[in-house]
Design an enzyme around this catalytic site. Structure first.
Site, short mmCIF file in Angstrom:
data_model
loop_
_atom_site.label_atom_id
_atom_site.label_comp_id
_atom_site.label_asym_id
_atom_site.label_seq_id
_atom_site.Cartn_x
_atom_site.Cartn_y
_atom_site.Cartn_z
N LYS A 173 0.84 -1.21 0.00
CA LYS A 173 0.00 0.00 0.00
C LYS A 173 0.87 1.26 0.00
CE LYS A 173 -3.39 2.95 0.77
NZ LYS A 173 -4.41 3.37 -0.15
N LYS A 241 0.28 11.37 6.01
CA LYS A 241 0.63 10.23 6.87
C LYS A 241 1.25 9.12 6.04
CE LYS A 241 -2.88 7.61 7.32
NZ LYS A 241 -3.22 6.29 6.80
P1 NAP Z 1 -11.83 9.16 8.01
O1 NAP Z 1 -13.01 9.49 7.19
O2 NAP Z 1 -11.03 10.27 8.63
O3 NAP Z 1 -12.29 8.13 9.15
C1 NAP Z 1 -11.43 7.71 10.16
C2 NAP Z 1 -12.19 6.81 11.10
O4 NAP Z 1 -11.30 6.34 12.11
C3 NAP Z 1 -13.33 7.52 11.83
O5 NAP Z 1 -14.39 6.60 12.00
C4 NAP Z 1 -12.68 7.88 13.16
O6 NAP Z 1 -13.61 8.03 14.22
C5 NAP Z 1 -11.83 6.65 13.39
N1 NAP Z 1 -10.70 6.89 14.31
C6 NAP Z 1 -9.58 7.61 14.06
N2 NAP Z 1 -8.76 7.59 15.11
C7 NAP Z 1 -9.38 6.83 16.07
C8 NAP Z 1 -9.03 6.42 17.38
N3 NAP Z 1 -7.87 6.80 17.94
N4 NAP Z 1 -9.90 5.66 18.06
C9 NAP Z 1 -11.07 5.27 17.50
N5 NAP Z 1 -11.46 5.62 16.26
C10 NAP Z 1 -10.61 6.39 15.54
O7 NAP Z 1 -10.75 8.29 7.17
P2 NAP Z 1 -10.98 7.36 5.88
O8 NAP Z 1 -10.82 8.18 4.65
O9 NAP Z 1 -12.17 6.51 6.08
O10 NAP Z 1 -9.64 6.47 5.98
C11 NAP Z 1 -9.51 5.38 6.88
C12 NAP Z 1 -8.21 4.65 6.57
O11 NAP Z 1 -8.25 4.18 5.22
C13 NAP Z 1 -6.95 5.52 6.69
O12 NAP Z 1 -5.88 4.75 7.17
C14 NAP Z 1 -6.71 5.95 5.24
O13 NAP Z 1 -5.36 6.26 5.01
C15 NAP Z 1 -7.16 4.70 4.49
N6 NAP Z 1 -7.62 4.90 3.10
C16 NAP Z 1 -8.46 5.93 2.77
C17 NAP Z 1 -8.86 6.07 1.46
C18 NAP Z 1 -9.77 7.21 1.00
O14 NAP Z 1 -9.83 7.47 -0.21
N7 NAP Z 1 -10.47 7.89 1.88
C19 NAP Z 1 -8.45 5.16 0.48
C20 NAP Z 1 -7.64 4.11 0.86
C21 NAP Z 1 -7.23 3.99 2.17
P3 NAP Z 1 -14.40 9.42 14.45
O15 NAP Z 1 -15.61 9.32 13.58
O16 NAP Z 1 -14.72 9.45 15.88
O17 NAP Z 1 -13.47 10.52 14.04
#
Ligand code: NAP
Length: 297
Positions: A173, A241
């Site tokens: 990744k 990150k």
């Molecule tokens: P996001 O919308 O910012 O969501 C993050 C989630 O993680 C939220 O539900 C948040 O809870 C939770 N979270 C974060 N820190 C936490 C903690 N310490 N304890 C408990 N819950 C926690 O992010 P996302 O875009 O879905 O991405 C999630 C992961 O997938 C990341 O690692 C990202 O790099 C990866 N990713 C993202 C994409 C994309 O296009 N978005 C594509 C591939 C991979 P709250 O709701 O309380 O904030």
């Protein structure tokens, strides 16, 4: 045997549509999200809501985590109310967040002490891929566990690849992210050059999207840059990150990644502007600062 009971932790941009796809495929689902209101939609659709990651583990055969960064995965799995405390031997944990391969291996070793097996299975394909279940999933961990979980991955994605032992999914990744980040910068520079030289950037985008310059970034993010739609998608904060993690891995290996280091710094400009929560297409704003002009004036 019926379908495995799945627990899902982290209902953000990616986690929510992935959890919905599992529910629609008929899996019994228990969810938990730190901000509880984000659980409402899933519960209304038939998922069970839990009070902690520990409780998710108690009610599941497989626990999927989709949170932000390495410390966040450590917290929901190994923390005081974490998955490990509700785990029993035989439980499978699949972390689908993008985090450090090193931290992945550490968590996997801690879980193994309790008889819990773990896969790292980060994804590529964005929010669109999560919604449409067309993600590319890169998996590390024991091969037999991968094979056992394949039906679950097939609900979430289209291309599922076993990359090797624990941490190798995350390693793949990070390579993916290096390619994506430099590609975003390429789109920004190509569009800005056209704009500065007096081209109609909409026409330019249309023309180059049909040729050898075409890419996922160009086709999906180019129009958003032009229309100034900065809603995430993939947050700049998360891209940063991932580049940090890629640069750390490269440093451990003694490998220079000059382009990645440059893009990491350029995106700092966008972060310094307070754009960390915007989608990566907001990289065009960093380009605008460097260029001293807007893409479309
Ligand atoms: P996001 O919308 O910012 O969501 C993050 C989630 O993680 C939220 O539900 C948040 O809870 C939770 N979270 C974060 N820190 C936490 C903690 N310490 N304890 C408990 N819950 C926690 O992010 P996302 O875009 O879905 O991405 C999630 C992961 O997938 C990341 O690692 C990202 O790099 C990866 N990713 C993202 C994409 C994309 O296009 N978005 C594509 C591939 C991979 P709250 O709701 O309380 O904030």
């Amino acid at each position: 045997m019926g379908l495995k009971r799945i627990g899902f932790i982290g209902l953000g941009v990616m986690g929510k549509p992935m959890a919905i796809n599992l529910l629609r495929a008929g899996y019994p689902l228990t969810v938990w999200n730190r901000t509880r209101s984000k659980m409402d939609e899933l519960i209304a659709m038939g998922a069970n809501g839990a009070n902690s990651p520990r409780e998710v583990a108690e009610r599941s055969d497989v626990v999927i985590t989709m949170v932000s960064d390495s410390p966040d995965v450590e917290e929901v799995i190994l923390g005081p109310n974490g998955v490990i405390h509700g785990a029993r031997p035989g439980l499978i944990v699949i972390d689908m967040s993008t985090i450090s391969p090193k931290v992945t291996r550490k968590i996997s070793e801690e879980l193994a002490k309790k008889g819990v097996r773990m896969l790292d299975a980060p994804v590529s394909g964005g929010e669109k891929g999560a919604k449409e279940a067309t993600l590319s999933i890169m998996v590390g961990g024991p091969r037999d566990v991968f094979e056992e979980c394949l039906p679950i991955f097939e609900v979430l994605g289209k291309k599922i690849t076993y990359m090797g032992p624990s941490g190798m999914g995350q390693t793949a990744k990070l390579c993916n992210q290096v390619i994506c980040a430099l590609n975003i910068q390429a789109v920004c520079e190509g569009l800005m050059l056209g704009a500065k030289a007096g081209l109609d950037v909409r026409k330019l985008l249309e023309a180059v999207s049909a040729g050898a310059a075409s890419s996922w970034m160009l086709v999906n993010l180019g129009p958003k840059m032009i229309e100034r739609d900065f809603k995430p998608g993939f947050k700049i904060r998360h891209q940063q990150k991932d580049l940090r993690l890629a640069l750390e891995l490269a440093a451990e290996l003694g490998l220079p990644l000059p382009g990645t280091a440059l893009v990491h710094q350029i995106l700092r400009i966008a972060e310094a502007e307070g754009l960390g929560e915007e989608g990566t297409q907001a990289a065009i704003i960093a380009m605008e600062r460097i260029a001293g002009r807007r893409l479309i004036e």
